[in-house]
Scaffold this motif. Structure first.
Motif: not given
Length: 83
Positions: A7-13, A36-39, A42-46, A57-58
């Motif tokens: 899982l990676q998070m994109q930051h503001e450029p 992969i899908c982040a809801h 809800l705090s779930i990742i599919i 996943w939580d």
């Protein structure tokens, strides 16, 4: 063999350079991860895989909550429905 989802998070450029940081590695699928899908509410990742499973996943603890096995050759896509 266990497949992993990173899982990676994109930051503001900043200064026109985009950067990502690794948040977590989710391990558990037996083959390549296909979706992969982040809801958003809800705090779930599919995640879905070629091993014919969908894992939920939580999104806070990154712990596996449940596994759905469909007995298919592979799961190509996943999504969520609001409501």
């Amino acid at each position: 063999m266990t497949a992993s989802t990173h899982l990676q998070m994109q930051h503001e450029p900043q200064d026109h350079q985009e950067s990502c940081i690794l948040l977590e590695t989710l391990e558990g699928h037996g083959n390549n991860i296909t979706a992969i899908c982040a809801h958003p509410e809800l705090s779930i990742i599919i995640t879905a895989s070629e091993d014919s499973s969908v894992k939920i996943w939580d999104a806070v603890t990154y712990r596996l909550q449940t596994t759905l096995n469909f007995g298919l050759e592979r799961v190509w896509s996943i999504g969520y429905k609001k409501g």
